[in-house]
Structures are given as C-alpha cells and as structure tokens.
Scaffold this motif. Structure first.
Motif, PDB file in Angstrom:
ATOM      1  N   ALA A 290     -75.166   3.440  34.416  1.00 36.11           N
ATOM      2  CA  ALA A 290     -75.056   4.808  33.904  1.00 36.11           C
ATOM      3  C   ALA A 290     -73.641   5.085  33.408  1.00 36.11           C
ATOM      4  CB  ALA A 290     -75.452   5.815  34.984  1.00 36.11           C
ATOM      5  N   ASP A 291     -72.636   4.657  34.175  1.00 32.27           N
ATOM      6  CA  ASP A 291     -71.242   4.834  33.751  1.00 32.27           C
ATOM      7  C   ASP A 291     -70.964   4.052  32.468  1.00 32.27           C
ATOM      8  OD1 ASP A 291     -70.786   6.412  35.943  1.00 32.27           O
ATOM      9  OD2 ASP A 291     -69.747   4.871  37.113  1.00 32.27           O
ATOM     10  N   ARG A 292     -71.451   2.822  32.415  1.00 31.61           N
ATOM     11  CA  ARG A 292     -71.236   1.985  31.222  1.00 31.61           C
ATOM     12  C   ARG A 292     -71.807   2.666  29.982  1.00 31.61           C
ATOM     13  NH1 ARG A 292     -72.830  -4.325  31.282  1.00 31.61           N
ATOM     14  NH2 ARG A 292     -71.089  -4.195  32.749  1.00 31.61           N
ATOM     15  N   MET A 293     -73.041   3.124  30.088  1.00 31.67           N
ATOM     16  CA  MET A 293     -73.691   3.741  28.926  1.00 31.67           C
ATOM     17  C   MET A 293     -73.058   5.082  28.572  1.00 31.67           C
ATOM     18  SD  MET A 293     -77.646   2.679  29.768  1.00 31.67           S
ATOM     19  CE  MET A 293     -78.304   3.808  28.535  1.00 31.67           C
ATOM     20  N   ALA A 294     -72.587   5.806  29.574  1.00 27.09           N
ATOM     21  CA  ALA A 294     -71.932   7.087  29.308  1.00 27.09           C
ATOM     22  C   ALA A 294     -70.675   6.894  28.472  1.00 27.09           C
ATOM     23  CB  ALA A 294     -71.605   7.791  30.622  1.00 27.09           C
ATOM     24  N   VAL A 295     -69.860   5.905  28.850  1.00 27.83           N
ATOM     25  CA  VAL A 295     -68.652   5.635  28.065  1.00 27.83           C
ATOM     26  C   VAL A 295     -69.039   5.137  26.672  1.00 27.83           C
ATOM     27  CG1 VAL A 295     -66.515   4.290  27.942  1.00 27.83           C
ATOM     28  CG2 VAL A 295     -67.332   5.154  30.154  1.00 27.83           C
ATOM     29  N   GLY A 296     -70.104   4.341  26.609  1.00 25.61           N
ATOM     30  CA  GLY A 296     -70.578   3.882  25.305  1.00 25.61           C
ATOM     31  C   GLY A 296     -70.996   5.039  24.409  1.00 25.61           C
ATOM     32  N   LEU A 297     -71.692   6.013  24.970  1.00 26.35           N
ATOM     33  CA  LEU A 297     -72.071   7.196  24.193  1.00 26.35           C
ATOM     34  C   LEU A 297     -70.831   7.956  23.728  1.00 26.35           C
ATOM     35  CD1 LEU A 297     -75.076   8.549  26.313  1.00 26.35           C
ATOM     36  CD2 LEU A 297     -75.200   7.648  23.980  1.00 26.35           C
ATOM     37  N   HIS A 298     -69.835   8.051  24.604  1.00 29.04           N
ATOM     38  CA  HIS A 298     -68.586   8.722  24.222  1.00 29.04           C
ATOM     39  C   HIS A 298     -67.921   7.991  23.065  1.00 29.04           C
ATOM     40  CE1 HIS A 298     -64.352  10.051  24.595  1.00 29.04           C
ATOM     41  NE2 HIS A 298     -64.878  11.170  25.063  1.00 29.04           N
ATOM     42  N   ARG A 299     -67.967   6.668  23.082  1.00 31.69           N
ATOM     43  CA  ARG A 299     -67.395   5.886  21.984  1.00 31.69           C
ATOM     44  C   ARG A 299     -68.108   6.190  20.659  1.00 31.69           C
ATOM     45  NH1 ARG A 299     -63.685   4.915  25.108  1.00 31.69           N
ATOM     46  NH2 ARG A 299     -63.109   2.862  25.959  1.00 31.69           N
ATOM     47  N   LEU A 300     -69.381   6.571  20.750  1.00 34.61           N
ATOM     48  CA  LEU A 300     -70.139   6.922  19.540  1.00 34.61           C
ATOM     49  C   LEU A 300     -69.877   8.352  19.080  1.00 34.61           C
ATOM     50  CD1 LEU A 300     -73.627   5.322  20.344  1.00 34.61           C
ATOM     51  CD2 LEU A 300     -71.842   4.414  18.853  1.00 34.61           C
ATOM     52  N   GLY A 301     -69.071   9.083  19.823  1.00 33.68           N
ATOM     53  CA  GLY A 301     -68.750  10.450  19.438  1.00 33.68           C
ATOM     54  C   GLY A 301     -69.570  11.511  20.146  1.00 33.68           C
ATOM     55  N   VAL A 302     -70.351  11.116  21.146  1.00 31.06           N
ATOM     56  CA  VAL A 302     -71.172  12.090  21.883  1.00 31.06           C
ATOM     57  C   VAL A 302     -70.272  12.859  22.836  1.00 31.06           C
ATOM     58  CG1 VAL A 302     -73.079  12.395  23.493  1.00 31.06           C
ATOM     59  CG2 VAL A 302     -73.225  10.662  21.688  1.00 31.06           C
ATOM     60  N   ARG A 303     -70.366  14.179  22.773  1.00 31.33           N
ATOM     61  CA  ARG A 303     -69.543  15.037  23.604  1.00 31.33           C
ATOM     62  C   ARG A 303     -70.413  16.039  24.367  1.00 31.33           C
ATOM     63  NH1 ARG A 303     -66.868  11.406  22.282  1.00 31.33           N
ATOM     64  NH2 ARG A 303     -64.777  11.403  21.341  1.00 31.33           N
ATOM     65  N   ARG A 304     -69.786  16.859  25.167  1.00 30.10           N
ATOM     66  CA  ARG A 304     -70.479  17.857  25.978  1.00 30.10           C
ATOM     67  C   ARG A 304     -71.375  18.722  25.090  1.00 30.10           C
ATOM     68  NH1 ARG A 304     -68.663  20.273  30.939  1.00 30.10           N
ATOM     69  NH2 ARG A 304     -69.729  22.242  31.375  1.00 30.10           N
TER      70      ARG A 304
END
Length: 550
Positions: free
Chosen positions: A65-79
């Motif tokens: 979950a942590d890995r994918m969360a950071v990956g989503l952030h790298r794609l520009g996904v924000r709050r």
C-alpha cells in the motif's frame, strides 16, 4: 476536485457523542493490524483465468500500500484527486484503495460490466485523474475501450493497465519499483493523510432517475456501518471472509475490502463466480462468512448438495439484493449447514437492516431484518406522516452511515432538516420492528442483485427507428430474482424482433446485463386517460403470458 459532502457537518457532533463515528480511517485499521499481527495472512486473491493465487500478510499488505501510494504521488495524484478503477476482485483492487487512503486520494470503483456509455459519463462527472483497468477480463479488451474514450476525458491524465506495457503498465508505475524506500516516501505518506470526515469513496448508483448519481462516503460513514454490521453478525479477527460479489459494488467494497482490514481478519477474493470453485475455496481456506445475492446462494447450495462434500467451516451466508424464497432457505440450510441471513441496504448507506443470527429461519424468508445500531427507519404516507405497523408506505431512514451527498447534485440528496433520508422504496414494518421491502417507487429491476436502470433502457428503445412507444418491466425469475421484458408498440409499417433489439442495444454500447431478456410487441399500450403507460397492466399481461396454462 471540490467535494460538496454537505450532509456530513450537521451530523458530526451527534454521531461522535453516540459513539457511531470513531474518527478512524482505514489507515488506522491497517496500521493497528500491522502492529498486532504483522505475519498473519490478510488477503488471498484467486484469479480464475490462470488459477493463480496471491497471498499477503498484514505487513506485506501495508508495504505494498505504501509503495503504490508513493507511486500514485509520482503520477501527480494529490489529496482529493479521484482515482477510478474498473477491476475485478483482484488484489490490485484492494491495494489501490489502501494506497489512495494513504495520500488522501478518493477511489471511484466502476463495475467491470460497464461499457463506453456508462464510463463516459462517470469518468467525466467524477473528473478522474487516473483510471486503472485490466488488459482483458472475460474476453473483453478494457484497455482498448479506454484508449478510445480518452480523447473525451480531458481530466484523465493516466491510464494504467494491469498486465499492460510501456507508459500504461500498472506494474511499472505502481507495484514493481520500491517506491516506499525513497527518501521522500515517509513525507509523502504522512503529509496528506485524510481525516475521517474527508471523502474516501465515490460510487455511482445505477441511474434510477436518469443519469447515475455519484454517492460520496467518508471513513466515518462507511466505518459506522461496518462496525454495526460485524457486531450484528458476531464477526471478528478469527473469521475468514469469502468475497465473490464485485468489490465495485458497495457489498463487496464494504464487507470484502474494508471489513476484513478493520477486524484484522482474513479475506479470500474470487474474481469470477464459479460455485464449485467457491465450495473448494471455502473448504481449503476455512471460510466462515460470505455475502452475496440470491443466485450465488442457490448455486452454492446446489453444488455442495450434488458433490456430497460439506463446507463445515461456513457459519453464515448473508443474502441480499432480492427476497429469498422459502424453499431456498431450507435447501441452503440443509446443504451448507450455515445460517442464512437476509438483509437490505443501498449504496447510500451500506446494509441498513439484517436479521439476527439468533432469529428463526423464517425471518429470512418473510423479512429483510431489523435496523442496525445507529439506524432508524419509518414508513410514511405521501405527506410524510408515520404509518402504523404492517402498513405499506414510503421508507425513510436516519442513519449514522448515511452518505455525504451526491457529487455536484446536492439538490437530489433527499434528506430533510431532521436528517431523514427518503429511500425511494416502498416497505412495511411489522410490530416487532422487522422491515419488508414491498416495491420500488424508483423504477428499477433488480436482476441477480444488479440494478437495471429502466429509464436509460427505455430511452434507448424510444430512439430505435421502429419504436413508437416502449416500456420495460420486470418479471420473476427463480435464480436471478427478476428478469426484464421490453414492451413496444412499433411505428406503422415497421417491425422489431428480439434479435434485432439485442443487436441494437449492443450497437448503442449498453451494458449486456441491462438488455431485456424478453420482447413483447403490442398493438397499443395500456394507458391512463392522460396517456401515461400503466406498467402494472403490463406486468399483469406478462404474468398471464408466463403462466403454464398460457
């Protein structure tokens, strides 16, 4: 995205004081499970196509979950960004939600049966920034469909394909790089964690009033339902849950994705319903609880009875989506040895009423159960006045699990100043407080637990060049609960046959499960003096047509 969850603030103090809202998110539940039982098996996912199985302990679940969360952030996904997915019950679905929760993004699950028509509207309306799909599922190319839609979706920045390649690869973007070990990972994972009153899930209804409505839920609204549900059914950390109902439905999402994590229990996911496989999974994995619609119960009971191989660990089968026939309860009790629990609920609330495991079996046949803790129900007349026990009227409810509102459509929220929500359903409540849904003022047919948006189907029929008038009604089916029949009056000199109707709907990209399974052509529609089609007359005609003596 700006979420207009206007129903949340007025209810906060009352629900906190009553103890229904605990101000905890799925992050808190996962973190607690990792502290208390890091090596316990948390998730087992069966993939039917290649008979593959993937297992995660709680420690492995949190790490991914942590890995994918950071990956989503790298794609520009924000709050508050919306991440949509059209996934089967695969492990990637569960992990995608847990990852979104880590960084305050909102998951928008979409049923795998949806096609261009439904997806176009939902992805535009929800302003999804990322869309996750399988390459193929059930011999359908989801990736190709989304590529065709992308030019019409200006907000969609990334299409990720499970099993895809290149820039579309879900694995390359989210699961293969060790993003959780990056120097900025800790900051990313804790900077924008959501509160329990932030929107965490966006789920679309089936469009009973025309266009689908986006139901917004927070951690407090969904958790309040899950805790009460688990308490009613005596579920805990020692239970093993089988979830074959789609997690893109509220049933699968709440009780197959979220509940096991909240309880620190185990879940087994089945992506395609195969009753013989389900029976094997129950035996091999020691499954104690499952929830699905009536056809699943019927199939499982039949397979177990025919095989002669019992499922002794299965304690409870909760059945919802349609009334349970009395003979089926008897057959299932005999074959499975499990308690059959009836229930009723809706996307806006999760489960609302359940019978108790201690109740007599006939309660599952004749009622949809008692309200869960934190839920009040009443039946009212057209003017909103409460009706006495046993009288049929409009069902209203007031619940700690009531949703935050419909996205961009607060005028449709259907909740009054005292927090009573008009469900749009007809019901009666007996003297002991048990509910029975008797009909739907929303014009919906429920086929195998799937709501068919009748208005949308009728609208498409009216656009057919041969059709002058059209109406779609349901008729009983022993396995699916209901099927759909289309009645039409054709234009002078025109004709329409069943195969042509099916081909037309497919050309219009209508979801296959929404296509009526019967067509009746009439010379004239039964109608009121004002010209309104009398659907009850059509139902009467259909009953006569289907009777053995017809």
């Amino acid at each position: 995205m700006e979420f207009d969850a206007v129903l949340i603030p007025p209810r906060r103090a009352r629900n906190l004081q009553a103890g229904h809202w605990r101000d905890q998110t799925i992050n808190d539940a996962l973190d607690q499970a990792v502290r208390e039982r890091p090596q316990q098996l948390a998730l087992t996912a069966w993939r039917t196509e290649d008979d593959a199985v993937r297992r995660f302990s709680y420690a492995e679940l949190a790490r991914m979950a942590d890995r994918m969360a950071v990956g989503l952030h790298r794609l520009g996904v924000r709050r508050n960004d919306v991440v949509a997915c059209q996934l089967p019950n695969w492990w990637q679905f569960t992990l995608l939600y847990l990852a979104c929760a880590r960084i305050g993004a909102v998951l928008n699950p979409l049923m795998p049966i949806f096609r261009e028509r439904e997806l176009r509207f939902m992805l535009q309306h929800g302003e999804a920034k990322v869309m996750v799909v399988p390459q193929r599922f059930r011999n359908f190319d989801h990736a190709a469909m989304l590529r065709q839609l992308r030019p019409e979706l200006p907000q969609l920045q990334h299409l990720l394909v499970v099993g895809g390649t290149g820039a579309e690869s879900f694995e390359a973007a989210l699961t293969e790089p060790a993003w959780e070990e990056a120097e900025d990972a800790a900051a990313i994972l804790h900077a924008t964690r959501p509160t329990a009153d932030d929107v965490t899930q966006l789920m679309y209804t089936s469009g009973t009033t025309g266009e689908p409505k986006g139901v917004m839920h927070t951690a407090n609204t969904v958790s309040a339902n899950i805790w009460a549900y688990a308490e009613r059914l005596h579920l805990g950390a020692d239970d093993v849950v089988l979830m074959a109902s789609p997690m893109a439905h509220q049933t699968g999402f709440l009780y197959g994705l979220m509940m096991p994590v909240m309880l620190g229990a185990r879940v087994v996911l089945q992506d395609l319903w195969e009753p013989a496989k389900a029976a094997q999974i129950i035996r091999d994995e020691g499954v104690s609880f499952t929830m699905a619609s009536t056809p699943f119960l019927s199939d499982l009971a039949r397979v177990v009875a025919e095989s002669g191989q019992p499922v002794p660990t299965l304690k409870t089968f909760l059945c919802a989506g349609a009334p349970i026939p009395g003979p089926l309860v008897e057959q299932a009790r005999s074959a499975l040895g499990a308690k059959i629990v009836s229930a009723w609920g809706m996307t806006e609330n999760g489960a609302v009423t359940l019978i108790r495991p201690e109740d007599a079996d006939e309660r599952a046949v004749h009622t949809d159960g008692l309200p869960l803790p934190g839920v009040e129900i009443k039946v009212v007349d057209i003017d909103g006045r409460s009706l006495p026990a046993g009288t049929t009227g409009q069902l209203w409810l007031r619940a700690c699990s009531n949703f935050g509102g419909y996205l961009k459509r607060p005028h449709l929220n259907g909740t009054d100043a005292e927090d009573w929500f008009d469900t749009g359903d007809q019901a009666r409540i007996d003297a002991q407080g048990y509910l029975r849904i008797t009909g739907r003022s929303k014009d919906v047919i429920i086929r195998g637990g799937e709501n068919i948006p009748v208005l949308e189907v009728e609208t498409l029929l009216y656009k057919h060049p041969a059709v002058l008038q059209a109406a779609v009604v349901g008729f009983p089916d022993a396995r699916l609960g209901e099927r759909a029949c289309a009645f039409v009056v054709t234009r002078p000199g025109q004709q329409l046959v069943f195969d042509d109707m099916v081909a037309y709907f497919k050309a219009q990209q209508l979801t296959t499960q929404y296509i009526p399974e019967r067509l009746e052509v009439l010379p004239v529609m039964p109608a009121t003096p004002s010209g309104k089609i009398q659907k009850f007359r059509l139902r009467e005609q259909l009953v006569a047509l289907l009777s053995p003596s017809a």
